[in-house]
Motif scaffolding. Sequence first.
Motif, PDB file in Angstrom:
ATOM      1  N   ILE A 158      19.434  91.478  65.097  1.00  0.00           N
ATOM      2  CA  ILE A 158      19.230  92.350  66.261  1.00  0.00           C
ATOM      3  C   ILE A 158      20.565  92.600  66.957  1.00  0.00           C
ATOM      4  O   ILE A 158      20.802  93.649  67.557  1.00  0.00           O
ATOM      5  CB  ILE A 158      18.189  91.733  67.234  1.00  0.00           C
ATOM      6  CG1 ILE A 158      17.708  92.759  68.245  1.00  0.00           C
ATOM      7  CG2 ILE A 158      18.715  90.485  67.934  1.00  0.00           C
ATOM      8  CD1 ILE A 158      16.481  92.331  69.049  1.00  0.00           C
TER       9      ILE A 158
ATOM     10  N   SER B 221      22.829  72.224  62.479  1.00  0.00           N
ATOM     11  CA  SER B 221      22.722  73.593  61.989  1.00  0.00           C
ATOM     12  C   SER B 221      24.080  74.125  61.549  1.00  0.00           C
ATOM     13  O   SER B 221      25.093  73.854  62.188  1.00  0.00           O
ATOM     14  CB  SER B 221      22.184  74.490  63.102  1.00  0.00           C
ATOM     15  OG  SER B 221      22.203  75.833  62.699  1.00  0.00           O
ATOM     16  N   GLN B 222      24.025  74.905  60.464  1.00  0.00           N
ATOM     17  CA  GLN B 222      25.256  75.561  60.034  1.00  0.00           C
ATOM     18  C   GLN B 222      25.316  76.990  60.585  1.00  0.00           C
ATOM     19  O   GLN B 222      26.229  77.752  60.270  1.00  0.00           O
ATOM     20  CB  GLN B 222      25.358  75.544  58.502  1.00  0.00           C
ATOM     21  CG  GLN B 222      24.113  76.038  57.757  1.00  0.00           C
ATOM     22  CD  GLN B 222      24.210  77.463  57.271  1.00  0.00           C
ATOM     23  OE1 GLN B 222      25.245  77.865  56.760  1.00  0.00           O
ATOM     24  NE2 GLN B 222      23.142  78.236  57.415  1.00  0.00           N
TER      25      GLN B 222
ATOM     26  N   LYS C 128      14.904  69.429  59.407  1.00  0.00           N
ATOM     27  CA  LYS C 128      16.368  69.490  59.586  1.00  0.00           C
ATOM     28  C   LYS C 128      16.820  68.427  60.594  1.00  0.00           C
ATOM     29  O   LYS C 128      17.827  67.744  60.390  1.00  0.00           O
ATOM     30  CB  LYS C 128      16.796  70.879  60.081  1.00  0.00           C
ATOM     31  CG  LYS C 128      16.579  72.009  59.075  1.00  0.00           C
ATOM     32  CD  LYS C 128      17.015  73.340  59.702  1.00  0.00           C
ATOM     33  CE  LYS C 128      16.555  74.544  58.933  1.00  0.00           C
ATOM     34  NZ  LYS C 128      16.865  75.821  59.587  1.00  0.00           N
TER      35      LYS C 128
ATOM     36  N   LYS D 251      15.232  84.450  54.841  1.00  0.00           N
ATOM     37  CA  LYS D 251      16.541  85.027  54.516  1.00  0.00           C
ATOM     38  C   LYS D 251      16.477  85.677  53.139  1.00  0.00           C
ATOM     39  O   LYS D 251      15.915  85.098  52.212  1.00  0.00           O
ATOM     40  CB  LYS D 251      17.593  83.911  54.519  1.00  0.00           C
ATOM     41  CG  LYS D 251      17.786  83.332  55.900  1.00  0.00           C
ATOM     42  CD  LYS D 251      18.821  82.251  55.925  1.00  0.00           C
ATOM     43  CE  LYS D 251      18.250  80.942  55.435  1.00  0.00           C
ATOM     44  NZ  LYS D 251      19.099  79.797  55.725  1.00  0.00           N
TER      45      LYS D 251
ATOM     46  N   ARG E 237      25.471  81.392  64.906  1.00  0.00           N
ATOM     47  CA  ARG E 237      24.813  82.010  66.061  1.00  0.00           C
ATOM     48  C   ARG E 237      24.228  80.960  66.990  1.00  0.00           C
ATOM     49  O   ARG E 237      24.319  81.071  68.201  1.00  0.00           O
ATOM     50  CB  ARG E 237      23.719  82.971  65.587  1.00  0.00           C
ATOM     51  CG  ARG E 237      24.289  84.147  64.831  1.00  0.00           C
ATOM     52  CD  ARG E 237      23.241  84.822  63.988  1.00  0.00           C
ATOM     53  NE  ARG E 237      22.841  84.033  62.848  1.00  0.00           N
ATOM     54  CZ  ARG E 237      23.356  84.167  61.633  1.00  0.00           C
ATOM     55  NH1 ARG E 237      24.291  85.045  61.396  1.00  0.00           N
ATOM     56  NH2 ARG E 237      22.936  83.424  60.627  1.00  0.00           N
ATOM     57  N   ARG E 238      23.620  79.916  66.406  1.00  0.00           N
ATOM     58  CA  ARG E 238      23.059  78.847  67.267  1.00  0.00           C
ATOM     59  C   ARG E 238      24.198  78.173  68.035  1.00  0.00           C
ATOM     60  O   ARG E 238      24.068  77.877  69.212  1.00  0.00           O
ATOM     61  CB  ARG E 238      22.282  77.831  66.422  1.00  0.00           C
ATOM     62  CG  ARG E 238      21.065  78.443  65.782  1.00  0.00           C
ATOM     63  CD  ARG E 238      20.012  77.451  65.302  1.00  0.00           C
ATOM     64  NE  ARG E 238      18.842  78.205  64.886  1.00  0.00           N
ATOM     65  CZ  ARG E 238      18.446  78.362  63.621  1.00  0.00           C
ATOM     66  NH1 ARG E 238      19.085  77.760  62.636  1.00  0.00           N
ATOM     67  NH2 ARG E 238      17.396  79.112  63.332  1.00  0.00           N
TER      68      ARG E 238
HETATM   69  C1  LIG Z   1      15.756  87.931  63.058  1.00  0.00           C
HETATM   70  C2  LIG Z   1      17.172  87.450  63.207  1.00  0.00           C
HETATM   71  C3  LIG Z   1      17.579  86.267  62.629  1.00  0.00           C
HETATM   72  N1  LIG Z   1      18.866  85.835  62.757  1.00  0.00           N
HETATM   73  C4  LIG Z   1      19.319  84.581  62.112  1.00  0.00           C
HETATM   74  C5  LIG Z   1      19.093  83.326  62.934  1.00  0.00           C
HETATM   75  C6  LIG Z   1      19.200  82.229  61.899  1.00  0.00           C
HETATM   76  O1  LIG Z   1      20.558  81.798  61.828  1.00  0.00           O
HETATM   77  C7  LIG Z   1      18.822  82.918  60.583  1.00  0.00           C
HETATM   78  C8  LIG Z   1      17.562  82.330  60.005  1.00  0.00           C
HETATM   79  O2  LIG Z   1      17.893  81.232  59.217  1.00  0.00           O
HETATM   80  P1  LIG Z   1      17.512  79.716  59.514  1.00  0.00           P
HETATM   81  O3  LIG Z   1      17.053  79.127  58.230  1.00  0.00           O
HETATM   82  O4  LIG Z   1      16.617  79.605  60.698  1.00  0.00           O
HETATM   83  O5  LIG Z   1      18.909  79.051  59.941  1.00  0.00           O
HETATM   84  P2  LIG Z   1      20.299  79.040  59.171  1.00  0.00           P
HETATM   85  O6  LIG Z   1      20.123  78.890  57.704  1.00  0.00           O
HETATM   86  O7  LIG Z   1      21.115  80.222  59.645  1.00  0.00           O
HETATM   87  O8  LIG Z   1      20.993  77.744  59.765  1.00  0.00           O
HETATM   88  P3  LIG Z   1      20.491  76.199  59.735  1.00  0.00           P
HETATM   89  O9  LIG Z   1      19.300  76.071  58.819  1.00  0.00           O
HETATM   90  O10 LIG Z   1      21.650  75.391  59.249  1.00  0.00           O
HETATM   91  O11 LIG Z   1      20.158  75.905  61.162  1.00  0.00           O
HETATM   92  O12 LIG Z   1      18.623  84.293  60.902  1.00  0.00           O
HETATM   93  C9  LIG Z   1      19.791  86.591  63.499  1.00  0.00           C
HETATM   94  O13 LIG Z   1      20.955  86.195  63.619  1.00  0.00           O
HETATM   95  N2  LIG Z   1      19.389  87.761  64.086  1.00  0.00           N
HETATM   96  C10 LIG Z   1      18.124  88.240  63.975  1.00  0.00           C
HETATM   97  O14 LIG Z   1      17.815  89.325  64.536  1.00  0.00           O
END
Ligand SMILES: Cc1cn([C@H]2C[C@H](O)[C@@H](COP(=O)(O)OP(=O)(O)OP(=O)(O)O)O2)c(=O)[nH]c1=O
Length: 193
Positions: A159, A12-13, A58, A87, A16-17
């Motif tokens: 959030i 994952s990029q 992924k 997104k 937050r994860r």
């Molecule tokens: C609803 C919500 C989502 N998010 C974020 C979590 C995820 O990073 C993002 C959703 O996109 P994802 O496609 O799940 O993930 P990503 O593109 O950030 O990273 P990767 O695919 O490389 O793993 O939205 C928050 O940070 N706070 C929130 O309240």
Amino acid sequence: MAKFAESLILASQSPRRQLLLKEAGYDVTVITPSPHAETPPRLDETPRESVLRIAREKAEDVASRVDQGIILAGDTLAELNGRPLGKPADREHAREILRALRGHDHFVWSAICLWRRPMDEVLVDVDRTTVKMAPLSDDEIEEYLDSGLWEGKAGAFGIQDRTGWVEIDEGSLTNVVGLPMELFRQMLSRFNE
Ligand SMILES: Cc1cn([C@H]2C[C@H](O)[C@@H](COP(=O)(O)OP(=O)(O)OP(=O)(O)O)O2)c(=O)[nH]c1=O
């Protein structure tokens, strides 16, 4: 925390994860999935089905480049009345999403895929949190759009960005931020059974 001899590879990029894992004491190596690994939500899928499929895509992409270890991938989508909200493509799109979400209960789905190499044992599971967005005014939405914090976030909102604007009705907070840590720990322990 369960100790694992095997290394943990975060596919994952998402910063937050990575942060959630670090805060919980997990040591991870990051290998970003290729941008082509993931195919967008399909019309014939529910949001739940989409996140499960995409998390697996992924993980599989990164697994093909790893000899040994546990690969962890996730995917997050918001859902309003059955409609998946991913997104935002741009500011206009983010505004449209936030105007649709304000004042409403909605779901946030996050799936996790754990892919263990070299055995190719695969676990995929999903968590759901019910959240409610405050009835934001147009001015509040514009202020948030100005901050740029909506970029790269499912449902155009974090959030963690504005305390009080989104409240959890039921479920996990880390699930909303992109990685349900309770579910992750459970899944990891299943490899030990
Ligand atoms: C609803 C919500 C989502 N998010 C974020 C979590 C995820 O990073 C993002 C959703 O996109 P994802 O496609 O799940 O993930 P990503 O593109 O950030 O990273 P990767 O695919 O490389 O793993 O939205 C928050 O940070 N706070 C929130 O309240």
